[in-house]
Design a protein around this motif. Structure first.
Motif, PDB file in Angstrom:
ATOM      1  N   SER A 135      77.275  54.287  22.336  1.00 24.69           N
ATOM      2  CA  SER A 135      76.902  53.386  23.431  1.00 24.69           C
ATOM      3  C   SER A 135      77.116  51.920  23.056  1.00 24.69           C
ATOM      4  N   ILE A 136      77.011  51.596  21.768  1.00 23.66           N
ATOM      5  CA  ILE A 136      77.356  50.232  21.334  1.00 23.66           C
ATOM      6  C   ILE A 136      78.827  49.961  21.628  1.00 23.66           C
ATOM      7  N   ARG A 149      80.722  51.486  23.811  1.00 23.58           N
ATOM      8  CA  ARG A 149      80.940  51.441  25.264  1.00 23.58           C
ATOM      9  C   ARG A 149      80.498  50.109  25.855  1.00 23.58           C
ATOM     10  N   ALA A 150      79.377  49.603  25.364  1.00 25.41           N
ATOM     11  CA  ALA A 150      78.891  48.312  25.853  1.00 25.41           C
ATOM     12  C   ALA A 150      79.904  47.222  25.517  1.00 25.41           C
ATOM     13  N   ARG A 151      80.444  47.305  24.283  1.00 23.36           N
ATOM     14  CA  ARG A 151      81.434  46.316  23.869  1.00 23.36           C
ATOM     15  C   ARG A 151      82.684  46.420  24.747  1.00 23.36           C
ATOM     16  N   ALA A 156      82.826  47.443  27.823  1.00 22.65           N
ATOM     17  CA  ALA A 156      82.497  46.851  29.127  1.00 22.65           C
ATOM     18  C   ALA A 156      82.565  45.328  29.059  1.00 22.65           C
ATOM     19  N   ASP A 157      82.031  44.758  27.971  1.00 24.77           N
ATOM     20  CA  ASP A 157      82.110  43.302  27.772  1.00 24.77           C
ATOM     21  C   ASP A 157      83.557  42.830  27.805  1.00 24.77           C
TER      22      ASP A 157
END
Lengths: 144, 144
Positions: free
Chosen positions: A89-90, A92-94, A96-97
């Motif tokens: 999830s880290i 994936r968040a990156r 998305a950023d």
DNA sequence: GCTTGCTCCTCCAATCGCTGGAGAATGTAG
DNA sequence: CTACATTCTCCAGCGATTGGAGGAGCAAGC
């Protein structure tokens, strides 16, 4: 240089990992590296694992992960039995950023292109660049 | 509020320009605004032109221009008889920056996608995210 | 053994562009 | 007159390094 058990001083670790010396000291200070063993003369010593850790962090930083995210990734790397969903999830968040940032930059690119292409290369009083900046300044912006 | 000759205090200027109050004071401090006239009670006063200047700067910042570039753009705006080629080249340089950054982020995006898609969502010991970070760490990097 | 020159140490300040808090003063409405 | 909002100045902090000052250690050549 005399490498007992493969331990090298900070300069060598810097060259091998591609991380600058002051950055290594900074990463140690903020607790990304743990405490390095020291030589008798108080110099930090790095073994192969420590150099790998440096390169790991460097690569993560190049991918734009923030230090706090990297701290978590390192914790996970240190405990390989755990589920990998936090790491996932880290990342994936990156992602998305990065995608959001690309979209934003694309918008900027188009606005800059319009500014530049519309410019007659005359004097400032007819400069499209200045004009766009000035006129857009009038518009009612979205508040936050 | 009593607006003599349209002069407003900093809070109103902030609302109208979309720039935060401390940011306005900061921009004044670094010399982007010149010296604001003051009321008897030492409050800064902003007329319509000053508010437009704030919005100009805000928009330029949103486009990613650095403060030094904006300083030049403001100088140019203040002297409309000059050729606009300096403004033009500032905008072109910014466009080049944006395009380079987009390219870099696209590369990161692909690398992140590969990381995420290759992950089996098992434990860390098989996590593709950690693996890519670790393995890539071995590679000989391009220096800067 | 001694000097030369490199690397290392710690501490601290600067970078960039804000952002926000402390504590005092001033302005405005009821 | 009393609240309350806004403004003032000054100063510290953010994130993530980067670099300098000043001193100590270390390896090699003479």
């Amino acid at each position: 240089m005399t490498e007992i058990r493969g331990d090298v001083p900070i300069g060598t670790a810097a060259r091998r990992s591609g991380v600058k010396v002051p950055t290594i000291r900074y990463w140690e200070e903020i607790g990304l590296l743990g405490v390095s063993p020291r030589s008798e003369g108080n110099r930090r010593l790095y073994d192969a694992a420590a150099v790998r850790r440096l390169a790991f962090i460097r690569h993560a930083r190049e991918l734009g992960f923030e230090v706090e995210a990297i701290r978590t990734l390192l914790d996970l790397q240190d405990n390989p039995g755990q589920p990998c969903s936090p790491a996932d999830s880290i990342a994936r968040a990156r992602l998305a950023d990065v995608e959001a940032r690309i979209a934003q930059l694309e918008a900027l690119k188009h606005e800059l292109r319009r500014m530049i292409e519309g410019c007659s290369h005359d004097t400032i009083s007819h400069c499209r660049v200045i004009e766009v900046l000035t006129d857009h300044a009038e518009c009612r912006h979205h508040v936050r």
